[in-house]
Design an enzyme around this catalytic site. Structure first.
Site, PDB file in Angstrom:
ATOM      1  N   ASP A  47       0.807   0.005   1.530  1.00  0.00           N
ATOM      2  CA  ASP A  47       2.152  -0.043   2.585  1.00  0.00           C
ATOM      3  C   ASP A  47       1.528  -0.776   4.010  1.00  0.00           C
ATOM      4  O   ASP A  47       2.341  -1.146   4.663  1.00  0.00           O
ATOM      5  CB  ASP A  47       2.397   1.519   3.057  1.00  0.00           C
ATOM      6  CG  ASP A  47       1.167   2.244   3.513  1.00  0.00           C
ATOM      7  OD1 ASP A  47       0.082   2.125   3.791  1.00  0.00           O
ATOM      8  OD2 ASP A  47       1.699   3.237   4.184  1.00  0.00           O
ATOM      9  N   GLU A 117      -1.717   9.582   1.395  1.00  0.00           N
ATOM     10  CA  GLU A 117      -2.460   9.936   2.662  1.00  0.00           C
ATOM     11  C   GLU A 117      -2.582  11.375   3.086  1.00  0.00           C
ATOM     12  O   GLU A 117      -1.529  12.020   2.947  1.00  0.00           O
ATOM     13  CB  GLU A 117      -2.010   9.150   3.922  1.00  0.00           C
ATOM     14  CG  GLU A 117      -2.031   7.735   3.912  1.00  0.00           C
ATOM     15  CD  GLU A 117      -1.702   6.899   5.082  1.00  0.00           C
ATOM     16  OE1 GLU A 117      -1.500   7.538   6.140  1.00  0.00           O
ATOM     17  OE2 GLU A 117      -1.612   5.651   4.835  1.00  0.00           O
ATOM     18  N   GLU A 184     -11.109   6.196   5.232  1.00  0.00           N
ATOM     19  CA  GLU A 184     -10.755   4.911   6.047  1.00  0.00           C
ATOM     20  C   GLU A 184     -11.487   5.244   7.456  1.00  0.00           C
ATOM     21  O   GLU A 184     -11.181   6.304   7.922  1.00  0.00           O
ATOM     22  CB  GLU A 184      -9.571   4.704   5.990  1.00  0.00           C
ATOM     23  CG  GLU A 184      -9.083   3.680   7.075  1.00  0.00           C
ATOM     24  CD  GLU A 184      -7.503   3.099   6.672  1.00  0.00           C
ATOM     25  OE1 GLU A 184      -6.842   3.368   5.789  1.00  0.00           O
ATOM     26  OE2 GLU A 184      -7.076   2.170   7.999  1.00  0.00           O
TER      27      GLU A 184
HETATM   28  N1  MHF Z   1      -4.148  -6.279   8.700  1.00  0.00           N
HETATM   29  C1  MHF Z   1      -4.556  -5.046   8.350  1.00  0.00           C
HETATM   30  N2  MHF Z   1      -5.666  -4.542   8.042  1.00  0.00           N
HETATM   31  C2  MHF Z   1      -5.988  -3.244   7.881  1.00  0.00           C
HETATM   32  O1  MHF Z   1      -7.251  -2.893   7.493  1.00  0.00           O
HETATM   33  C3  MHF Z   1      -4.953  -2.259   7.723  1.00  0.00           C
HETATM   34  C4  MHF Z   1      -3.636  -2.725   7.969  1.00  0.00           C
HETATM   35  N3  MHF Z   1      -3.444  -4.261   8.503  1.00  0.00           N
HETATM   36  N4  MHF Z   1      -2.485  -1.791   8.214  1.00  0.00           N
HETATM   37  C5  MHF Z   1      -2.791  -0.406   7.719  1.00  0.00           C
HETATM   38  C6  MHF Z   1      -4.142   0.111   8.445  1.00  0.00           C
HETATM   39  C7  MHF Z   1      -4.178   0.035   9.757  1.00  0.00           C
HETATM   40  N5  MHF Z   1      -5.796  -0.017   9.771  1.00  0.00           N
HETATM   41  C8  MHF Z   1      -6.338  -0.222  10.933  1.00  0.00           C
HETATM   42  C9  MHF Z   1      -5.977  -1.214  12.182  1.00  0.00           C
HETATM   43  C10 MHF Z   1      -6.797  -1.395  13.248  1.00  0.00           C
HETATM   44  C11 MHF Z   1      -7.960  -0.934  13.381  1.00  0.00           C
HETATM   45  C12 MHF Z   1      -8.772  -1.203  14.451  1.00  0.00           C
HETATM   46  O2  MHF Z   1      -8.439  -2.114  15.318  1.00  0.00           O
HETATM   47  N6  MHF Z   1      -9.734  -0.444  14.609  1.00  0.00           N
HETATM   48  C13 MHF Z   1     -10.860  -0.675  15.853  1.00  0.00           C
HETATM   49  C14 MHF Z   1     -11.876   0.424  15.841  1.00  0.00           C
HETATM   50  C15 MHF Z   1     -11.260   1.322  16.804  1.00  0.00           C
HETATM   51  C16 MHF Z   1     -12.325   2.584  17.107  1.00  0.00           C
HETATM   52  O3  MHF Z   1     -13.318   2.061  17.670  1.00  0.00           O
HETATM   53  O4  MHF Z   1     -12.154   3.671  16.985  1.00  0.00           O
HETATM   54  C17 MHF Z   1     -11.531  -2.093  15.527  1.00  0.00           C
HETATM   55  O5  MHF Z   1     -11.740  -2.640  16.417  1.00  0.00           O
HETATM   56  O6  MHF Z   1     -11.478  -2.531  14.236  1.00  0.00           O
HETATM   57  C18 MHF Z   1      -8.376  -0.116  12.416  1.00  0.00           C
HETATM   58  C19 MHF Z   1      -7.637   0.158  11.132  1.00  0.00           C
HETATM   59  C20 MHF Z   1      -6.345  -0.466   8.747  1.00  0.00           C
HETATM   60  N7  MHF Z   1      -5.257  -0.931   7.761  1.00  0.00           N
HETATM   61  C1  KIV Z   2      -6.021  -0.137   3.658  1.00  0.00           C
HETATM   62  C2  KIV Z   2      -5.582   0.509   2.531  1.00  0.00           C
HETATM   63  C3  KIV Z   2      -6.668   1.686   2.203  1.00  0.00           C
HETATM   64  C4  KIV Z   2      -4.348   0.834   2.418  1.00  0.00           C
HETATM   65  O1  KIV Z   2      -4.107   2.152   2.568  1.00  0.00           O
HETATM   66  C5  KIV Z   2      -3.182  -0.290   2.656  1.00  0.00           C
HETATM   67  O2  KIV Z   2      -3.309  -1.195   2.586  1.00  0.00           O
HETATM   68  O3  KIV Z   2      -2.033   0.168   2.847  1.00  0.00           O
HETATM   69 MG    MG Z   3      -2.102   2.357   2.979  1.00  0.00          MG
END
Ligand code: MHF
Ligand code: KIV
Ligand code: MG
EC number: 2.1.2.11
Length: 267
Positions: A47, A117, A184
């Site tokens: 998604d 989820e 995740e």
């Molecule tokens: N383009 C994209 N990549 C993804 O990995 C992803 C999506 N979209 N959409 C659904 C979810 C949302 N996700 C995400 C989105 C942002 C971060 C993020 O910015 N995390 C921070 C760390 C925050 C912390 O330290 O707690 C980072 O800098 O990576 C993580 C997972 C993973 N999934």
């Molecule tokens: C990042 C993966 C695990 C997911 O759930 C997604 O792409 O929506």
């Molecule tokens: Mg998903």
């Protein structure tokens, strides 16, 4: 490369034999064909398409119709790769609703496995689906569909209480019949413990190298983004010759244990 289709049994054997599982998200037939040709084991119709295809800030606006449409597209190109499809926001709000949604993803969308989820709140649903012959992939740690409750995309399981909840939920989901688990954004050591305690394969994203497999969002690993890329991802187009070569480098990096490395291991 073997031409035999990948099944859940294949993935469990890979876990037992310690051959890492290479997974990527995928949303259309052309990429499905390319990913399968590059040796990707699992294509996940995530998604996350709400963000990378539709341009939303979250996955919350994605509907079951969107998921069925993209699953059916991927199914036509997937070759030997196993097709996992996400149940979107609220599609698993009740067991009955989840059963109906899973039916559409499998019958219209060609999904082999349906991903849900959540932990304790979805145990009954996981039991119902697996009893009815729907293979389930559970999803713990950061649950993006709960972003509005969480207040952002943050790492999970960093304190002992929340780590314990994830350990307990993982075991309970396996007992309820889940066939796979996506973990995740959790610390590497927690993912390693869960992976060691479960018989089902554990596929990590932002969870360190000690998982049975890895998954990334396709666009992130191809250097295509709308401004923000999670730090746990890696751009495999760097030095870029072709898209298929980048995907082959990803598969090779997962299989050899060089992805994720220290730079992509946040906690
Ligand atoms: N383009 C994209 N990549 C993804 O990995 C992803 C999506 N979209 N959409 C659904 C979810 C949302 N996700 C995400 C989105 C942002 C971060 C993020 O910015 N995390 C921070 C760390 C925050 C912390 O330290 O707690 C980072 O800098 O990576 C993580 C997972 C993973 N999934
Ligand atoms: C990042 C993966 C695990 C997911 O759930 C997604 O792409 O929506
Ligand atoms: Mg998903």
């Amino acid at each position: 490369m073997s031409a035999a289709p990948i099944s859940l049994t294949t993935l469990t054997t890979m876990k037992e034999q310690r051959e890492p599982i290479a997974a990527l998200t995928c949303y259309d037939a052309s990429f499905a064909r390319l990913l399968a040709a590059a040796g990707v084991d699992v294509v996940l119709v995530g998604d996350s398409l709400g963000m990378v295809l539709q341009g939303h800030a979250t996955t919350v606006p994605v509907t079951l119709d969107h998921m069925v449409y993209h699953s059916a597209c991927v199914a036509r190109g997937r070759g030997r790769a196993l097709l996992v499809a996400d149940l979107p926001f609220l599609a698993a709000a009740t067991p009955e609703r989840a059963l109906q949604a899973a039916g559409r993803l499998m019958q219209e969308g060609g999904a082999a496995v349906v991903k849900i989820e959540g932990g304790a709140p979805v145990l009954e649903t996981v039991r119902l689906l697996s009893d009815q012959g729907v293979p389930v992939c559970a999803h713990l740690g950061l649950q993006p569909q709960s972003v509005h409750r969480l207040g952002g995309y943050r790492f999970q399981g960093r304190d002992e209480a929340s780590a314990d909840a994830i350990r307990g939920d993982a075991l309970a989901l396996e007992q309820a019949g889940a066939s796979l688990l996506v973990l995740e954004c959790v610390p590497r050591t927690l993912a390693a413990e869960v992976r060691a305690r479960l018989r089902i394969p554990v596929i990590g994203i932002g969870a360190g190298a000690d998982c049975d497999g890895q998954v990334l969002v396709l666009h992130d690993m191809l250097g295509i983004n709308l401004g923000h890329v999670p730090r746990f991802s890696r751009d495999f187009m760097t030095g870029g010759d072709s898209v298929i070569a980048a995907v082959r480098r990803y598969v090779q990096a997962v299989k050899s244990g060089t992805f994720p490395g220290p730079a992509e291991t946040l906690y």
